[in-house]
Design a protein around this motif. Structure first.
Motif, PDB file in Angstrom:
ATOM      1  N   GLN A 232     -14.410  33.051 -11.639  1.00 23.08           N
ATOM      2  CA  GLN A 232     -15.822  33.122 -11.265  1.00 23.08           C
ATOM      3  C   GLN A 232     -16.041  34.035 -10.063  1.00 23.08           C
ATOM      4  OE1 GLN A 232     -14.116  30.259 -11.822  1.00 23.08           O
ATOM      5  NE2 GLN A 232     -15.381  28.720 -12.850  1.00 23.08           N
ATOM      6  N   GLN A 235     -16.605  37.711 -10.912  1.00 20.60           N
ATOM      7  CA  GLN A 235     -17.741  38.017 -11.801  1.00 20.60           C
ATOM      8  C   GLN A 235     -18.286  39.424 -11.525  1.00 20.60           C
ATOM      9  OE1 GLN A 235     -18.766  36.655 -14.378  1.00 20.60           O
ATOM     10  NE2 GLN A 235     -20.951  36.867 -14.680  1.00 20.60           N
ATOM     11  N   LYS A 257      -9.126  32.688 -23.897  1.00 17.41           N
ATOM     12  CA  LYS A 257     -10.549  32.441 -24.145  1.00 17.41           C
ATOM     13  C   LYS A 257     -11.428  33.330 -23.265  1.00 17.41           C
ATOM     14  CE  LYS A 257     -13.696  28.613 -25.090  1.00 17.41           C
ATOM     15  NZ  LYS A 257     -13.696  28.918 -26.539  1.00 17.41           N
ATOM     16  N   ASP A 261     -13.564  35.488 -25.673  1.00 20.21           N
ATOM     17  CA  ASP A 261     -14.940  34.978 -25.769  1.00 20.21           C
ATOM     18  C   ASP A 261     -15.744  35.175 -24.502  1.00 20.21           C
ATOM     19  OD1 ASP A 261     -14.168  34.056 -28.297  1.00 20.21           O
ATOM     20  OD2 ASP A 261     -13.484  32.141 -27.482  1.00 20.21           O
ATOM     21  N   HIS A 262     -15.094  35.672 -23.442  1.00 22.79           N
ATOM     22  CA  HIS A 262     -15.772  35.867 -22.145  1.00 22.79           C
ATOM     23  C   HIS A 262     -16.385  34.564 -21.654  1.00 22.79           C
ATOM     24  CE1 HIS A 262     -15.122  40.062 -23.116  1.00 22.79           C
ATOM     25  NE2 HIS A 262     -15.833  39.912 -24.223  1.00 22.79           N
ATOM     26  N   ILE A 263     -15.597  33.485 -21.815  1.00 22.31           N
ATOM     27  CA  ILE A 263     -16.055  32.145 -21.442  1.00 22.31           C
ATOM     28  C   ILE A 263     -14.967  31.451 -20.631  1.00 22.31           C
ATOM     29  CG2 ILE A 263     -16.502  29.828 -22.361  1.00 22.31           C
ATOM     30  CD1 ILE A 263     -17.963  31.167 -24.689  1.00 22.31           C
ATOM     31  N   GLU A 272     -19.420  25.469 -20.713  1.00 16.52           N
ATOM     32  CA  GLU A 272     -18.899  26.817 -20.858  1.00 16.52           C
ATOM     33  C   GLU A 272     -19.714  27.778 -19.993  1.00 16.52           C
ATOM     34  OE1 GLU A 272     -19.025  27.720 -24.995  1.00 16.52           O
ATOM     35  OE2 GLU A 272     -17.177  26.626 -25.453  1.00 16.52           O
ATOM     36  N   MET A 273     -19.014  28.598 -19.232  1.00 15.06           N
ATOM     37  CA  MET A 273     -19.685  29.563 -18.365  1.00 15.06           C
ATOM     38  C   MET A 273     -19.383  30.974 -18.856  1.00 15.06           C
ATOM     39  SD  MET A 273     -18.863  28.016 -14.559  1.00 15.06           S
ATOM     40  CE  MET A 273     -19.806  29.353 -13.814  1.00 15.06           C
ATOM     41  N   LYS A 274     -20.423  31.787 -19.009  1.00 14.35           N
ATOM     42  CA  LYS A 274     -20.244  33.172 -19.431  1.00 14.35           C
ATOM     43  C   LYS A 274     -19.655  33.996 -18.285  1.00 14.35           C
ATOM     44  CE  LYS A 274     -21.564  33.952 -23.718  1.00 14.35           C
ATOM     45  NZ  LYS A 274     -20.671  34.671 -24.665  1.00 14.35           N
ATOM     46  N   ILE A 275     -18.697  34.838 -18.630  1.00 13.55           N
ATOM     47  CA  ILE A 275     -17.983  35.617 -17.626  1.00 13.55           C
ATOM     48  C   ILE A 275     -17.968  37.096 -18.021  1.00 13.55           C
ATOM     49  CG2 ILE A 275     -15.712  36.059 -16.582  1.00 13.55           C
ATOM     50  CD1 ILE A 275     -17.045  33.626 -15.473  1.00 13.55           C
ATOM     51  N   ASP A 276     -18.211  37.947 -17.053  1.00 17.04           N
ATOM     52  CA  ASP A 276     -18.095  39.399 -17.266  1.00 17.04           C
ATOM     53  C   ASP A 276     -17.112  39.943 -16.238  1.00 17.04           C
ATOM     54  OD1 ASP A 276     -18.368  42.106 -17.757  1.00 17.04           O
ATOM     55  OD2 ASP A 276     -20.207  42.294 -16.568  1.00 17.04           O
TER      56      ASP A 276
END
Length: 447
Positions: A232, A235, A257, A261-263, A272-276
């Motif tokens: 996190q 990010q 994952k 899935d970028h999660i 589930e948290m979206k991650i870039d």
């Protein structure tokens, strides 16, 4: 025109040069400085008399003057990063009778703000430079810190410039101390994420029971808040997972994952948290071997191995040793407040024939300690660590092209003979060559 120049007295020619170019330098065919103006020396914070006669790379950081002579073509307005900023130099080979006898370098712009006003083409290049400038402030290492001209290092540098702009994961494999983190920093610094965070985690230094929350975060129920993990924290930027070979199998699935899935799912929750993020990983053990031994997930390996940078140990790129020694000598002699430190022939021989099991990191630590502790201005074999002094093994290295191997053998033979015999005529007779040929070879190997 030639006759006119010949008739101009030397003092007048020097005055013309000094006033025509703010900063300039002239090197001979061996890339040694034969002239450098005072204003350039003032900027570089070097003594002019001491700079003349030195290899240009000892005086000007990140210089490419010697490369201009090797290529035989001029570099015009090529951005040069030096002393914390970019400037624009011209580098031109000097040709006499169809032979390159040196090179001339002059700085066109010392402040890129002036350069930006010249044209839209130049402005576009400047915008790209500025977008990546923050990496030199925030990153401990940059692309220019990767020293060496061996085939392996050149290939790594070329690959970095190609893959840096992408979002693809990268695996860096190499022994401990080979500079894997430096390469990771370089990829981040040349990417479009350079202004965002570069976050690292070393799987070998964190207790196994804590690695889950350290990497993926943890929901703290009593405080109703999320403790962010390294994922996190990175990010929008780059996550560097060091020694991923030490990551437990149970946690490798979560990394997969993140990549697929970028999660990420923090510990203590199912949310589930979206991650870039861009993920770069390193390993001091070939992962393919761990996959065979069922110690590393096969699906994760095939997800990350497409771009793998193999960093060779120092013993396999020993031709890079002089440049590395020069770099560390300049850095640590300055920090230690010492100047003009030289290495005698015997110490050089020992340094070049030692295996360096700790790789570049060991070399760095050895030179740093020596430069802080020595008296006088010469590094002799007596001040080297016992492990290096005891190393007498004669090594013939077989990596590289045949030409490179033969060059190394010739260098080693000449070096050992010169160490034990001062009479050049006797050495020439022993080798079955003329004295003039011997001197040519000594000059060729810079001995």
């Amino acid at each position: 025109m030639k006759n006119l120049i010949k008739n101009i007295p030397t003092p007048i020619l020097e005055q013309i040069l000094e006033t025509s170019f703010k900063w300039f330098v002239v090197v001979d065919r061996d890339a040694k400085i034969v002239y450098i103006n005072q204003e350039y020396c003032d900027f570089l914070e070097v003594n002019r008399e001491e700079a003349i006669g030195k290899h240009v790379s000892e005086v000007i950081e990140n210089t490419e003057m010697h490369l201009v002579m090797e290529k035989g073509t001029a570099d015009i307005a090529a951005p040069h990063y030096i002393k914390g900023t970019y400037m624009l130099p011209n580098r031109v080979p000097i040709v006499i009778d169809n032979e390159i006898v040196g090179a001339f370098g002059s700085v066109m712009f010392r402040d890129l703000n002036d350069w930006k006003k010249l044209s839209s083409h130049v402005k576009k290049s400047m915008d790209q430079i500025e977008s990546n400038m923050k990496q030199y402030q925030n990153s401990f290492h940059s692309f220019y810190d990767i020293k060496g001209t061996s085939n392996a290092i050149r290939k790594i540098k070329e690959t970095i410039t190609m893959i840096a702009p992408t979002k693809l994961p990268v695996l860096i494999e190499g022994e401990i101390g080979t500079g894997k983190e430096m390469i990771a920093h370089s990829i981040h610094a040349l990417s479009d994420r350079a202004e965002r965070e570069f976050v690292k985690i070393n799987c070998s230094t964190i207790p196994k029971e804590l690695i889950d929350e350290e990497l993926f975060g943890k929901w703290i129920e009593s405080e109703q808040r999320l403790k962010k993990g390294r994922v996190q924290q990175a990010q929008g930027g780059t996550l560097f997972i060091e020694e991923i070979n030490e990551l437990p199998l149970t946690h490798q699935a979560k990394v997969l994952k993140v990549l697929q899935d970028h999660i990420v799912i923090p510990k203590g929750t199912d949310v589930e948290m979206k991650i870039d993020i861009r993920v770069i990983m390193s390993s001091n053990t070939p992962l393919v071997e761990l996959v065979k031994e069922k110690q590393f997930r096969e699906d994760l390996f095939y997800r990350i191995q497409a771009i793998t940078l193999q960093v060779p140990p120092l013993r396999e790129r020993i031709e890079d040793l002089p440049e590395l020694i020069q770099t560390f000598m300049l850095k640590y002699s300055t920090e230690a407040g010492k100047r003009g430190i030289k290495i005698n022939r015997k110490a050089w021989w020992l340094l070049q024939h030692y295996d360096w099991p700790g790789n570049v990191r060991e070399l760095q630590n050895v030179l740093q300690a020596i430069l802080y502790l020595i008296d006088g201005n010469q590094i002799t074999e007596d001040v080297l660590p016992p492990t290096i002094r005891r190393h007498k093994q004669h090594l013939i290295r077989t990596n590289g092209t045949l030409e490179e191997i033969l060059y190394q053998v010739e260098h080693q033979v000449l070096e050992e003979l010169l160490e034990n015999e001062s009479d050049k005529q006797k050495i020439a007779q022993k080798l079955g060559i003329s004295r003039s040929t011997l001197y040519e070879k000594i000059k060729k190997h810079n001995l």
